[in-house]
Design an enzyme around this catalytic site. Structure first.
Site, PDB file in Angstrom:
ATOM      1  N   GLY A 226     -10.917  63.691  29.042  1.00 32.24           N
ATOM      2  CA  GLY A 226     -11.764  64.616  29.965  1.00 32.24           C
ATOM      3  C   GLY A 226     -10.900  64.793  31.449  1.00 32.24           C
ATOM      4  O   GLY A 226     -10.153  64.175  31.508  1.00 32.24           O
ATOM      5  N   ALA A 227     -11.529  65.765  32.007  1.00 32.26           N
ATOM      6  CA  ALA A 227     -11.056  65.951  33.610  1.00 32.26           C
ATOM      7  C   ALA A 227     -10.884  64.714  34.285  1.00 32.26           C
ATOM      8  O   ALA A 227      -9.817  64.525  35.045  1.00 32.26           O
ATOM      9  CB  ALA A 227     -12.016  67.014  34.309  1.00 32.26           C
ATOM     10  N   VAL A 231      -9.718  57.797  27.639  1.00 37.47           N
ATOM     11  CA  VAL A 231     -10.594  56.331  27.242  1.00 37.47           C
ATOM     12  C   VAL A 231      -9.752  56.027  25.943  1.00 37.47           C
ATOM     13  O   VAL A 231      -9.573  56.968  25.088  1.00 37.47           O
ATOM     14  CB  VAL A 231     -12.225  56.427  27.076  1.00 37.47           C
ATOM     15  N   LYS A 246     -11.076  53.047  30.449  1.00 39.19           N
ATOM     16  CA  LYS A 246     -10.997  54.263  30.902  1.00 39.19           C
ATOM     17  C   LYS A 246     -10.130  54.348  31.922  1.00 39.19           C
ATOM     18  O   LYS A 246     -10.095  53.558  33.108  1.00 39.19           O
ATOM     19  CB  LYS A 246     -12.384  54.636  31.577  1.00 39.19           C
ATOM     20  N   ASP A 337     -29.416  61.474  32.591  1.00 38.75           N
ATOM     21  CA  ASP A 337     -28.785  62.009  31.528  1.00 38.75           C
ATOM     22  C   ASP A 337     -29.053  61.312  30.084  1.00 38.75           C
ATOM     23  O   ASP A 337     -28.148  61.100  29.330  1.00 38.75           O
ATOM     24  CB  ASP A 337     -27.247  62.364  31.468  1.00 38.75           C
TER      25      ASP A 337
END
Length: 491
Positions: A226-227, A231, A246, A337
């Site tokens: 992702g940005a 990973v 990561k 979240d």
């Protein structure tokens, strides 16, 4: 430079100054409703977003809610674009208060009015096109869950729109820049470089100075990207333990001081129900490798969408997740979240919470998170900003229980903007199987899904609830994990 000191032409004494009427005035906060039920007073680009998602009757009945939803939604999209290269920071209640101030300021900023058209319509964040496999073998009586991946083309439209907004704002600024401004920029650039070197050295000082390849054997399995980084999986050479590493490109992190502080915090965060930080290395001079635990059972999402869970198994998962939430809350941290995607399972039934701090997105679900927190699990007070604090995690736990019962959260088939509206207006959602639930589970859900934050239970209180006394052993989750893997072809 001589042009800066030119004599201005003499003004004619007989000229009379004419003051025109103001044009294009927007009263951002004063929202009114016309006779035909149309909201006025909001940025025009926001009004176009409503489309068919919020009816005229709904606008007329709940104008303040519509304004709050649009304000939060647009701010979150903008923030996601701005911080796209950043990892998810550890959140405290002080951060929540600061965010609330920023949301209020955003409504009055020029960014709220920049777009001449809106790509954020009912199509935005729509679910990926194409037929879905009929893979719901055990859950035959429940509707199939839509594909969980956000439509990439629509996400690109959203990002392009936000980027164009930023570019327009930048163009406006450039028109008024002077040479002294550029000199100041040069000073700030040099100062920033010094600061970056200082932070990098401090990060080196608290990281493992060794070579990560001496400690871990990298596999060919990529877990996601992702940005904020990629990973990948690896194996601890000494213990044989699977780990996730990561890779964070520190040149893309604008808040290196937060990165530094969170490494220090995460080194002290150790709990059996968290995906724990294990180690960190600086590699290639400007990359940070963060080593975390890796669970081989996959996310709870696979189990809730492909199998039917017994109440005792739901209680077991809730007990483990609550211990993690309580641990975070006692340390002043809000997860913000909680959902099945962020609960990872081991093949032995181990339950661990992930996706907080820079441990976010271990399983590569960044593309789904187009706003701060995921709307379908979001507590009403996140939008209204009323008594917004740690108990948002308890509401999200309640929605996750709905997932475990019904296979999906409420409003999942609605676009995010409408989902936010329904969550804010309706409060507690209806639960399909409510009448078939035991009184203990009904009571537990009641305490999680109280709209009044003061009446909602804390994590500590829920840990003592009688529903958790009926929890089954964690190893009973193993057959469900295996069945889900088989149906999803993940074996």
């Amino acid at each position: 430079m001589s042009f800066l000191f030119k004599r201005k032409p003499r003004r004619e004494e007989n000229n009379i100054a004419v003051i025109g009427a103001p044009t294009n005035v927007n009263h951002d906060i004063h929202v009114t409703v016309s006779v035909d039920g149309i909201l006025t007073g909001l940025p025009s680009s926001w009004m176009r977003q409503i489309g068919t998602q919020i009816t005229k009757d709904e606008q007329k009945e709940n104008p303040l809610v519509v304004k709050q939803v649009l304000q939060y939604y647009n701010y979150s999209i903008k923030k996601n674009i701005q911080d796209g290269q950043e990892y998810k920071h550890i959140i405290t209640e002080d951060d929540i208060h600061e965010e609330s101030k920023q949301i209020d300021l955003y409504t009055q900023s020029k960014d709220a009015h920049k777009s001449s058209d809106s790509a954020l319509s009912s199509e935005e964040s729509s679910l990926e096109n194409g037929s879905e496999e009929d893979r719901d073998i055990n859950r035959t009586t429940l509707p199939a869950r839509p594909p969980r991946k956000v439509d990439g083309s629509n996400l690109v439209k959203t990002k392009n729109l936000a980027q164009s907004i930023e570019n327009l704002a930048l163009a406006d600024d450039i028109e008024f820049r002077t040479k002294s401004d550029l000199a100041n920029d040069e000073f700030l650039r040099r100062y920033s470089e010094v600061s970056d070197k200082d932070y990098l050295q401090q990060i080196r000082n608290i990281c493992n100075p060794g070579n990560p390849y001496d400690y871990y054997e990298r596999s060919n399995k990529d877990l996601g990207s992702g940005a904020s980084g990629t990973v990948f999986a690896a194996t601890d050479r000494k213990s044989g333990q699977l780990v996730a590493i990561k890779d964070i490109d520190m040149t893309k992190q604008h808040k290196k001081d937060l990165l530094l502080s969170e490494i220090k915090i995460m080194k002290n965060f150790k709990h059996k129900n968290l995906v724990n930080f294990l180690d960190a290395f600086v590699v290639y001079d400007d990359h940070l490798w963060v080593v975390m635990e890796l669970l081989d059972g996959g996310p709870l999402t696979d189990v809730v969408t492909e199998t039917v869970m017994k109440e005792g198994q739901i209680a077991a998962v809730c007990y483990e997740v609550l211990q993690a939430i309580d641990y975070l809350h006692q340390r002043g941290t809000i997860h913000r979240d909680i959902k099945s995607d962020n609960v990872l399972l081991g093949m032995d039934g181990t339950v661990k919470v992930t996706d907080f701090g820079f441990c976010a997105n271990v399983v590569g679900n960044e593309q789904r998170d187009t706003m701060v927190g995921t709307p379908y699990w979001m507590a009403p007070e996140v939008v209204t900003r009323q008594k917004y604090g740690k108990k948002v995690d308890i509401w999200s736990l309640g929605i996750m229980i709905v997932e475990m019962l019904d296979g999906e959260p409420p409003y999942l088939r609605e676009p995010p903007l409408r989902a936010l509206y329904l969550i804010t207006v309706n409060g507690r959602p209806k639960i399909t199987r409510w009448d078939s639930l035991s009184p203990r589970l009904q009571s537990f859900i009641d305490l999680c899904l109280q709209v009044d934050v003061d009446k909602r239970a804390t994590a500590e209180e829920l840990l003592n609830h009688e529903f958790l006394e009926c929890r089954m052993e964690l190893r009973t989750l193993t057959p469900l994990i295996r069945a889900a893997k088989k149906m999803l072809h993940k074996t």
